[in-house]
Design a protein around this motif. Sequence first.
Motif, mmCIF file in Angstrom:
data_model
loop_
_atom_site.group_PDB
_atom_site.id
_atom_site.type_symbol
_atom_site.label_atom_id
_atom_site.label_comp_id
_atom_site.label_asym_id
_atom_site.label_seq_id
_atom_site.Cartn_x
_atom_site.Cartn_y
_atom_site.Cartn_z
ATOM 1 N N GLN A 199 0.826 -1.207 0.000
ATOM 2 C CA GLN A 199 0.000 0.000 0.000
ATOM 3 C C GLN A 199 0.859 1.254 0.000
ATOM 4 O O GLN A 199 0.535 2.249 -0.657
ATOM 5 C CB GLN A 199 -0.932 0.004 1.216
ATOM 6 N N HIS A 200 1.971 1.209 0.719
ATOM 7 C CA HIS A 200 2.901 2.340 0.751
ATOM 8 C C HIS A 200 3.412 2.661 -0.651
ATOM 9 O O HIS A 200 3.439 3.823 -1.066
ATOM 10 C CB HIS A 200 4.073 2.004 1.677
ATOM 11 N N PHE A 201 3.778 1.626 -1.410
ATOM 12 C CA PHE A 201 4.276 1.847 -2.765
ATOM 13 C C PHE A 201 3.159 2.310 -3.707
ATOM 14 O O PHE A 201 3.383 3.183 -4.556
ATOM 15 C CB PHE A 201 4.922 0.561 -3.303
ATOM 16 N N ILE A 202 1.967 1.719 -3.557
ATOM 17 C CA ILE A 202 0.832 2.161 -4.376
ATOM 18 C C ILE A 202 0.587 3.653 -4.177
ATOM 19 O O ILE A 202 0.375 4.411 -5.130
ATOM 20 C CB ILE A 202 -0.434 1.358 -4.005
ATOM 21 N N ASN A 203 0.613 4.094 -2.920
ATOM 22 C CA ASN A 203 0.380 5.514 -2.622
ATOM 23 C C ASN A 203 1.413 6.406 -3.305
ATOM 24 O O ASN A 203 1.116 7.540 -3.692
ATOM 25 C CB ASN A 203 0.419 5.748 -1.113
ATOM 26 N N GLN A 204 2.629 5.889 -3.457
ATOM 27 C CA GLN A 204 3.696 6.670 -4.100
ATOM 28 C C GLN A 204 3.525 6.747 -5.609
ATOM 29 O O GLN A 204 3.869 7.765 -6.220
ATOM 30 C CB GLN A 204 5.062 6.042 -3.787
ATOM 31 N N PHE A 205 2.997 5.683 -6.203
ATOM 32 C CA PHE A 205 3.018 5.579 -7.655
ATOM 33 C C PHE A 205 1.772 6.108 -8.361
ATOM 34 O O PHE A 205 1.813 6.333 -9.571
ATOM 35 C CB PHE A 205 3.253 4.126 -8.078
ATOM 36 N N VAL A 206 0.663 6.262 -7.639
ATOM 37 C CA VAL A 206 -0.539 6.750 -8.333
ATOM 38 C C VAL A 206 -0.311 8.182 -8.801
ATOM 39 O O VAL A 206 0.411 8.944 -8.172
ATOM 40 C CB VAL A 206 -1.788 6.694 -7.417
ATOM 41 N N PRO A 207 -0.909 8.562 -9.942
ATOM 42 C CA PRO A 207 -0.742 9.936 -10.443
ATOM 43 C C PRO A 207 -1.187 10.960 -9.406
ATOM 44 O O PRO A 207 -2.116 10.720 -8.623
ATOM 45 C CB PRO A 207 -1.651 9.966 -11.686
ATOM 46 N N LYS A 208 -0.527 12.094 -9.402
ATOM 47 C CA LYS A 208 -0.842 13.145 -8.436
ATOM 48 C C LYS A 208 -2.296 13.579 -8.594
ATOM 49 O O LYS A 208 -2.791 13.795 -9.686
ATOM 50 C CB LYS A 208 0.093 14.340 -8.674
ATOM 51 N N GLY A 209 -2.974 13.692 -7.456
ATOM 52 C CA GLY A 209 -4.373 14.098 -7.470
ATOM 53 C C GLY A 209 -5.344 12.948 -7.544
ATOM 54 O O GLY A 209 -6.552 13.131 -7.386
ATOM 55 N N SER A 210 -4.840 11.731 -7.803
ATOM 56 C CA SER A 210 -5.707 10.558 -7.881
ATOM 57 C C SER A 210 -5.768 9.844 -6.533
ATOM 58 O O SER A 210 -4.821 9.889 -5.751
ATOM 59 C CB SER A 210 -5.188 9.577 -8.938
ATOM 60 N N GLN A 211 -6.889 9.178 -6.301
ATOM 61 C CA GLN A 211 -7.032 8.395 -5.078
ATOM 62 C C GLN A 211 -6.357 7.039 -5.278
ATOM 63 O O GLN A 211 -6.685 6.331 -6.227
ATOM 64 C CB GLN A 211 -8.511 8.193 -4.749
ATOM 65 N N PRO A 212 -5.445 6.663 -4.415
ATOM 66 C CA PRO A 212 -4.813 5.355 -4.579
ATOM 67 C C PRO A 212 -5.788 4.237 -4.264
ATOM 68 O O PRO A 212 -6.571 4.345 -3.312
ATOM 69 C CB PRO A 212 -3.664 5.387 -3.562
ATOM 70 N N PRO A 213 -5.777 3.166 -5.032
ATOM 71 C CA PRO A 213 -6.635 2.021 -4.726
ATOM 72 C C PRO A 213 -6.135 1.309 -3.474
ATOM 73 O O PRO A 213 -4.968 1.445 -3.093
ATOM 74 C CB PRO A 213 -6.498 1.132 -5.959
ATOM 75 N N THR A 214 -6.991 0.551 -2.842
ATOM 76 C CA THR A 214 -6.608 -0.229 -1.664
ATOM 77 C C THR A 214 -6.683 -1.710 -1.989
ATOM 78 O O THR A 214 -7.434 -2.142 -2.856
ATOM 79 C CB THR A 214 -7.536 0.076 -0.471
ATOM 80 N N PHE A 215 -5.893 -2.496 -1.275
ATOM 81 C CA PHE A 215 -5.873 -3.943 -1.458
ATOM 82 C C PHE A 215 -6.971 -4.578 -0.610
ATOM 83 O O PHE A 215 -7.112 -4.254 0.570
ATOM 84 C CB PHE A 215 -4.517 -4.513 -1.029
ATOM 85 N N THR A 216 -7.734 -5.482 -1.191
ATOM 86 C CA THR A 216 -8.712 -6.219 -0.402
ATOM 87 C C THR A 216 -7.960 -7.200 0.500
ATOM 88 O O THR A 216 -6.826 -7.602 0.186
ATOM 89 C CB THR A 216 -9.683 -7.003 -1.301
ATOM 90 N N PRO A 217 -8.546 -7.595 1.627
ATOM 91 C CA PRO A 217 -7.870 -8.560 2.510
ATOM 92 C C PRO A 217 -7.480 -9.851 1.800
ATOM 93 O O PRO A 217 -6.412 -10.406 2.058
ATOM 94 C CB PRO A 217 -8.915 -8.813 3.604
ATOM 95 N N SER A 218 -8.345 -10.335 0.895
ATOM 96 C CA SER A 218 -8.008 -11.578 0.182
ATOM 97 C C SER A 218 -6.808 -11.382 -0.735
ATOM 98 O O SER A 218 -6.000 -12.300 -0.925
ATOM 99 C CB SER A 218 -9.213 -12.063 -0.632
ATOM 100 N N THR A 219 -6.670 -10.186 -1.297
ATOM 101 C CA THR A 219 -5.509 -9.892 -2.149
ATOM 102 C C THR A 219 -4.234 -9.885 -1.326
ATOM 103 O O THR A 219 -3.193 -10.416 -1.748
ATOM 104 C CB THR A 219 -5.681 -8.536 -2.847
ATOM 105 N N VAL A 220 -4.303 -9.288 -0.140
ATOM 106 C CA VAL A 220 -3.131 -9.269 0.739
ATOM 107 C C VAL A 220 -2.721 -10.692 1.106
ATOM 108 O O VAL A 220 -1.522 -11.015 1.157
ATOM 109 C CB VAL A 220 -3.413 -8.437 2.009
ATOM 110 N N GLU A 221 -3.683 -11.571 1.338
ATOM 111 C CA GLU A 221 -3.365 -12.958 1.658
ATOM 112 C C GLU A 221 -2.647 -13.647 0.511
ATOM 113 O O GLU A 221 -1.717 -14.431 0.717
ATOM 114 C CB GLU A 221 -4.640 -13.730 2.019
ATOM 115 N N VAL A 222 -3.059 -13.358 -0.724
ATOM 116 C CA VAL A 222 -2.379 -13.933 -1.891
ATOM 117 C C VAL A 222 -0.946 -13.409 -1.961
ATOM 118 O O VAL A 222 0.000 -14.168 -2.225
ATOM 119 C CB VAL A 222 -3.140 -13.601 -3.193
ATOM 120 N N LEU A 223 -0.768 -12.123 -1.727
ATOM 121 C CA LEU A 223 0.574 -11.537 -1.736
ATOM 122 C C LEU A 223 1.458 -12.177 -0.674
ATOM 123 O O LEU A 223 2.650 -12.399 -0.892
ATOM 124 C CB LEU A 223 0.495 -10.027 -1.497
ATOM 125 N N ARG A 224 0.871 -12.496 0.462
ATOM 126 C CA ARG A 224 1.655 -13.095 1.550
ATOM 127 C C ARG A 224 2.091 -14.521 1.233
ATOM 128 O O ARG A 224 3.104 -14.993 1.755
ATOM 129 C CB ARG A 224 0.841 -13.090 2.844
#
Length: 456
Positions: free
Chosen positions: A322-347
């Motif tokens: 989420q920290h990296f997503i917040n950095q990479f989204v275009p300025k002025g845009s709302q960063p998307p959030t990861f669903t809990p199930s997505t985080v589990e897949v990443l883990r």
Amino acid sequence: MTTTHAPKILFVDDIPALCEEMVTTLRGEQLDADSNLSPLAAIPEIVQGKYDLVITGLVIAELGGFEIIRRIRGAGCRTPIIMITGFGTEQSAIEAARLGVADYLTKPIERKELIARVKRVLKQYATPQTEQPGSLVRMISGDPKMNEIFEKVKTIAPTDSRVLILGETGCGKQLLAHAIHQQSQRKQEPYVEVNCAAIPANLLESELFGHEEGSFTGATKRRVGRFETAGQGTIFLDEIGELGFDLQSKLLHVLDNGKFTRVGGNKELRSSARLVSATNRDLMKEVELGRFRADLYYRLNVISIELPPLRRRPGDIGLLAQHFINQFVPKGSQPPTFTPSTVEVLRRYPWPGNVRELQNVAEQLAVLNRGPRIEATDLPSRILQARPVETISPTAQRQVQLGFRKAKDQFEKEYLLTIIQQANGNLAEAARLAEMDRGQFYRLAKRHGLTTNTDS
């Protein structure tokens, strides 16, 4: 949260009249309060750290209060949360506590009690530091081992001791070296990085120590080396295990007396820079194999820090993503959030490229994703199809470092010892528990020196 601004509070609920009442009450106490009728719109702002406290209802049509909290925590956000509900039960209170809710209130709520609870939570979570707990310059983590490392860095950084950083490629050695410099007394002095693996061996000496005009073919003018450039600051030698033996000797000379000369020069120069080095190799093994000087190793390894790979700190994966997503989204845009199930897949993914690989994946998702949430199906196929990370026990980790025969013998001995202890020293009973012939068991135990107790 910092003390440099008035605490900002967000109330999330889908009842307009309740939102208006709550904001009016809080603002009446000179608290900076706002409301949002849409949890899905509020979560990205919360995750970005725009608020110091979140108050949410439990029953909301768009997204329930518990799911709001799970998404906020799943994104690695630690903003304190107060839950308010008119349907309070013992079970919901237990679930709120399990999710780390700072306070739990049931309606009706007295105005004075609400204000008192809000101020108590704000005071409890207030901290005078400018850095968030679990952060170090440009590094963040919620992992206990990493936070121990951060505290260690804050202790050793003000000293002049040399530091050797160990860890796999991509786990953050470069960032940690820079953090050591930033936390040190030398932070106003130069910070110089050299990647020893990225520079051809025949040019690395010149890169480190400089050269005089005409000292070799192509040396058309004098070059100032990195040690000279570092002055009284910090020089970071990344992948130091790649140094050739000749250059190891010259580096050892600099570390011993701080003196060096440019290639092709006679003038003796001095270095006062602090040396921080890093490697993904096992330098002790390199010493044993005769590929790295033992005396240099011991001079580099005054203080060592070993960074764990990302797969060994799964709790950091959602936070960092989420920290990296917040950095990479275009300025002025709302960063998307990861669903809990997505985080589990990443883990479950082993992250062979460590934090660097996760950063690249986050950048890809930030560019391609246009929705408010990142679902598991949005992830690259290699992550979706990967086998889950298997936890290796400390015993197994020790055994894989041995040869097969030694590992087999070690396992046999530990197994037999455990069985004999369970049988209170009775070898006949131990053989029965092991489902082995008594004579075979006795011979095996004798071979491992475990037959000192008489069979009863």
